[in-house]
Structure formats: C-alpha cells, structure tokens
Design an enzyme around this catalytic site. Structure first.
Site, short mmCIF file in Angstrom:
data_model
loop_
_atom_site.label_atom_id
_atom_site.label_comp_id
_atom_site.label_asym_id
_atom_site.label_seq_id
_atom_site.Cartn_x
_atom_site.Cartn_y
_atom_site.Cartn_z
N ASP A 33 0.82 -1.21 0.00
CA ASP A 33 0.00 0.00 0.00
C ASP A 33 0.86 1.26 0.00
O ASP A 33 1.50 1.58 1.00
CB ASP A 33 -0.90 -0.03 1.23
CG ASP A 33 -1.78 1.20 1.36
OD1 ASP A 33 -2.04 1.85 0.34
OD2 ASP A 33 -2.20 1.51 2.50
N SER A 44 0.06 4.23 2.77
CA SER A 44 0.39 4.16 4.19
C SER A 44 1.85 3.72 4.31
O SER A 44 2.48 3.38 3.32
CB SER A 44 -0.54 3.19 4.93
OG SER A 44 -0.38 1.87 4.45
N ASN A 95 3.26 1.86 7.39
CA ASN A 95 3.56 0.85 8.40
C ASN A 95 3.30 -0.56 7.89
O ASN A 95 2.45 -0.78 7.04
CB ASN A 95 2.71 1.07 9.65
CG ASN A 95 3.10 2.32 10.41
OD1 ASN A 95 2.58 3.40 10.14
ND2 ASN A 95 4.01 2.18 11.36
N TRP A 116 1.87 -4.04 9.31
CA TRP A 116 1.16 -4.63 10.44
C TRP A 116 0.52 -5.95 10.04
O TRP A 116 0.11 -6.14 8.89
CB TRP A 116 0.11 -3.68 11.03
CG TRP A 116 -1.07 -3.36 10.15
CD1 TRP A 116 -1.24 -2.28 9.36
CD2 TRP A 116 -2.27 -4.16 10.00
NE1 TRP A 116 -2.45 -2.33 8.71
CE2 TRP A 116 -3.10 -3.47 9.09
CE3 TRP A 116 -2.70 -5.37 10.54
CZ2 TRP A 116 -4.34 -3.97 8.70
CZ3 TRP A 116 -3.95 -5.87 10.16
CH2 TRP A 116 -4.75 -5.16 9.26
N TYR A 124 -7.69 3.97 8.99
CA TYR A 124 -7.78 3.95 7.54
C TYR A 124 -9.17 4.43 7.15
O TYR A 124 -10.05 4.59 8.00
CB TYR A 124 -7.54 2.54 7.00
CG TYR A 124 -6.16 1.99 7.28
CD1 TYR A 124 -5.08 2.29 6.46
CD2 TYR A 124 -5.93 1.17 8.38
CE1 TYR A 124 -3.81 1.80 6.72
CE2 TYR A 124 -4.67 0.67 8.65
CZ TYR A 124 -3.61 0.98 7.81
OH TYR A 124 -2.35 0.49 8.06
N ASP A 173 -1.91 5.95 -5.14
CA ASP A 173 -2.21 5.12 -3.97
C ASP A 173 -2.64 3.73 -4.41
O ASP A 173 -3.75 3.53 -4.89
CB ASP A 173 -3.32 5.78 -3.15
CG ASP A 173 -3.66 5.00 -1.89
OD1 ASP A 173 -2.92 4.04 -1.58
OD2 ASP A 173 -4.64 5.36 -1.22
N THR A 221 -6.00 2.22 -2.91
CA THR A 221 -7.33 2.74 -3.23
C THR A 221 -7.85 2.06 -4.47
O THR A 221 -7.17 2.02 -5.49
CB THR A 221 -7.28 4.28 -3.44
OG1 THR A 221 -6.87 4.91 -2.24
CG2 THR A 221 -8.65 4.81 -3.83
#
Length: 483
Positions: A105, A108, A110, A112, A149, A292, A295
């Site tokens: 992505d 963003s 991070n 996780w 998000y 992005d 998206t």
C-alpha cells in the site's frame, strides 16, 4: 523524488532519492519482482465483500498457490488480484518465517499483521497471527500503536523481527502486532495485513518503513520500485511489483516524470480533467493527486465526479437494487398490503427475507453459495433491505389513498434519492462503447482513459454488472482538492 507515468501502459514507478544503497540481489538483473496474480472476477464474491452480514467462514475460501517463472530466473512472491480491488501477496516474518498475505500500500507506511495476542476482535480469528515465541530473531518493543484507515482502524503494539520478501530478508524491521481490528472490512478481507510503501513522514510511531530498510541494507539495485497492473481479463497474470527498478518489458515509449510535491503520500500536481475532450474547468487552477495502490477506485472531488458520472450515465448501486425490487415485486407488495397482510411479513412472503418473529432478515445469510449449482444467493441481502423500505413507503402512500400507479412511481422516486454507502455507481454495460473518454492532465500532458479502462465489469451476459471507476472524495483546502 519523482513519479513516473507511462504513456502506453498502466505502470507506476516510484523513486526515492532520500537513501543511498550498495546494490546486491539474488536476481540476475538486480530486480526483485513480486508477481500479481489475477483472480477471476466473481459477482457473488464481490457482493460478499460489500454486503456485511455474511458468515465470515463462507467468505474465506482456500487460497490457491501459484508459481510461475520469470525469464531472468528471479524470485517471485505471488500477488493475487481480488476483483481489481485488492492486490495481495505473501511475505514472511520471523525465523523461521511465518507466512502472511499483505496488501502493498503506497498510501500508508507501516507494516502490520494480526497478533497471537489478539483475543477480543473477531477478524483476528479468521486470519494468520504472528507468534513472537516461535521466532528466534524476535525483539521486544512494546510501544503502543494505532492506525486509522478510510475503511476502519487497527491498534496494537510494536515489535521487531526479520521480514522476508522473496529471497530478500530485511533485518530488524519494526512492525505492528495488531491486537484489535474492529472493522467489518478486516473480517471479510482477503489479506491478513498491510505493508506500507509511503514515506516515513506518515508512519505511525515514526517507524522506519520496510522499503527504507530495503534500500539502507543494500538489498535492491536502485532506490526505485514500480507497479505494473495487467488489465487484460484473459491473462491470468495480474501484473507485478518490481523492487529496485522497472521492467522494460511492460511498457512502450517514454515515461513522463513529475516531482513529488509533498512527502508523506506519493503526491504530485495535476492539471484539468477533460470529459470527452472538453475541459471541466474544475482543476484549471491546479489540483493535487496521490498515487495510492491501496485505493480501489479513482477518487476525486464530488463536484467533478458527479459531472463525470452524469456524462457516463452512472447511477447509485443501492438505487439500482432498490428499483429492481420495486419493478419486480412492487405490485405484489401493494396487493399484499391491500389484502391486509402483516407488513412485517411481506418481504418474507415474496421470498426476499426470512421473518425472525420481529422483522425480515436476509434470506442469503445461511447459504452464501450453492456449491453444486455454483450460484450465489447473496443478492438477496441488498434486496431484503430494499424490500423492507419499499413496504414502509407504499404503506404510507396507501394511507393517503394514492393510486397504485402513483404508489409505485413514488417508491421509484425514493429509490433514486437513496444515499450510496459504498460510494459506487453503476452503468449500463451495453453503453460502454458509446461512453466518453475521461482525461487527466499530468506533467502538461493529457492522458486519456477509455470507457473500457475506467469501467469495472463483473460477470458475463445478462448477469453482468458494470461499475463506474470514479467515486467522490472531498478533501478541503489547503490540502485539497485531492485526487
């Protein structure tokens, strides 16, 4: 930093000049390729992701494992294409590696994944969970973390471990063990977590992104990564992500370079949007856009998106479902109301809902897919709620002694006014060839999108559904308008 846009292929090249590297890699050309695998578009699966009342177990069909060879004999981590909306693939965390599917992505920063310490959130029970006790390279961090998000939020704590992408191992990577995933989005998602490819400026906890560490640890040839998305519906290969450069086999001609104007997202300046070759005037003074990969649709200011959707004849998805109910069952509902049937039971009587003693509930909850017939009962979920609304509307008009014709017209009018919670709009599939081109001005060049490129078609024949690729998203100045 620059974003590179191809003139004859859908390709995005993102280059960071913040970091330097000493190149070495396990591939012959110094590039790490992550293959995008295409999953056949399936209408019932798509509705399963959108309609939120299905049983989670039925949504988690087994994921097939694919392998295909690259002529450079490079290591490929398979990425699957779920309905042109989620591109996800496998990574490994820990030693030995624990496998997770993640979305790559650019919106963003991070990394996780769900934690084995996630006890209270239902979504965690339907996805792979990281177990720190099973990794010899795990390092405790414990700093709390939370990320919001557009479709939900997660929270948990930071940990450190090795992250394996293909045959490359990023050491000491800080990531989030998610202990809470409250959104229904994560329950029905095909992915376990996210691997952010944005800038550190938007990283929660100021954690160093995986991409930064790839470059800093000398794991890639150049500080560049690129996406190629294959839109050929007949080709099983969905595309690929290349770390360390760009694959020249995936484009023809020259790229247009535009500078990143604000670090955080991959943001750049954009000029006016043209509808059928005519200027809309909305972005004459300039707009901003971000590239992005997380998206699904082309999101832009509602004012302009409304103009586009009007030009292509798009209508709200919820409105269309509602109208279908009125057209197919409206007269029957009126007749039942006139025969003094109990309003709460009418939708179950026509077969769109199941009466639970108080009100109608979806008839498609218990049996999402008929395995023998290969048919979905999922469309009933939306039609059940539409039916219940129609009963209330029609009952109201009967009390006012309106004619049956007027009652049906009134229900249709209210269908048109329904808000569309998914932000999606549908078009008539038969009109695609006559729809106008939509063009974006980037780097003083005009890039045209044909209807076949901005319309998502799901299913075939009479069951086909076509979705507009444009959805409204309003971000106020000074940050917006933003595409």
């Amino acid at each position: 930093m620059k974003i590179e846009i191809a003139t004859s292929a859908i390709i995005l090249l993102l280059s960071s000049l913040l970091l330097s590297s000493t190149a070495f890699t396990t591939t012959n050309d110094g590039l790490l390729r992550i293959g995008l695998k295409r999953v056949k578009l399936d209408q019932s699966n798509r509705f399963a992701a959108r309609l939120k009342s299905r049983k989670a177990g039925a949504l988690r069909s087994p994921i097939r494992s694919y392998k295909f060879q690259d002529k450079h004999d490079t290591d490929i981590v398979e990425l699957k294409n779920y309905l042109d909306a989620q591109y996800y693939g496998e990574i490994g965390i820990g030693t030995p590696p624990q496998t997770f599917t993640v979305i790559f992505d650019t919106g963003s920063s991070n990394l996780w994944v769900p934690s084995s310490k996630c006890y209270l959130s239902i979504p965690c029970y339907f996805h792979s969970k990281y177990k720190s006790s099973q990794s010899s390279t795990y390092k405790k961090n414990g700093k709390p973390a939370a990320i919001s998000y557009g479709t939900g939020s997660i929270s948990g704590f930071f940990s450190e471990d090795s992250v394996k992408v293909g045959d490359l191992v990023v050491k000491g990577q800080e990531f989030i063990e998610a202990t809470r995933e409250p959104s229904i989005t994560f329950l029905v998602a095909k992915f376990d977590g996210l691997l952010g490819l944005g800038f550190k400026e938007i990283s929660a906890g100021n954690a160093t992104p995986v991409w930064y560490n790839m470059v800093e640890q000398g794991l890639v040839k150049d500080p560049v990564f690129s996406f190629w998305l294959n839109r050929n519906p007949e080709d099983e290969e969905g595309g690929e992500i290349v770390f360390g450069g760009v694959d020249k086999h995936h484009f023809k001609g020259k790229h247009t370079y535009v500078p990143v104007t604000q670090k955080g997202y991959w943001q750049f300046d954009m000029g006016d949007v043209l509808i059928d070759g005519k200027e809309s005037g909305f972005c004459n003074g300039g707009c901003s856009a971000i590239a992005d990969s997380g998206t699904s649709l082309l999101a832009g200011p509602t004012t302009l998106v409304a103009m586009i959707n009007h030009a292509i004849g798009a209508t709200g998805l919820v409105s269309q479902e509602c109208k279908a109910v009125v057209e197919q069952y409206g007269q029957t509902i009126v007749d039942l109301l006139l025969s003094d049937a109990q309003p709460k039971k009418i939708c179950s009587q026509v077969g769109l809902c199941t009466f639970d003693g108080n009100h109608g509930v979806s008839a498609g909850i218990e049996s999402v897919v008929d395995e023998k017939q290969g048919k979905s009962s999922g469309l009933r979920d939306g039609k059940c709620s539409s039916c219940e609304m129609a009963v209330v509307w029609m009952q109201n008009q009967l009390k006012r002694n309106q004619t049956q014709e007027r009652i049906l017209d009134y229900a249709n009018e209210l269908c048109e006014r329904l808000p569309n919670p998914t932000g999606e709009s549908t078009v008539n599939c038969e009109r695609i060839s006559s729809m106008p081109s939509i063009s974006f001005t980037i780097g003083e060049k005009v890039f045209d999108l044909s209807p076949h490129e901005y319309i998502l078609k799901i299913g075939e024949g009479a069951a086909a559904q076509c979705i507009s690729g444009f959805t409204g998203l309003d971000i106020p100045p000074p940050r917006g308008p933003l595409w």
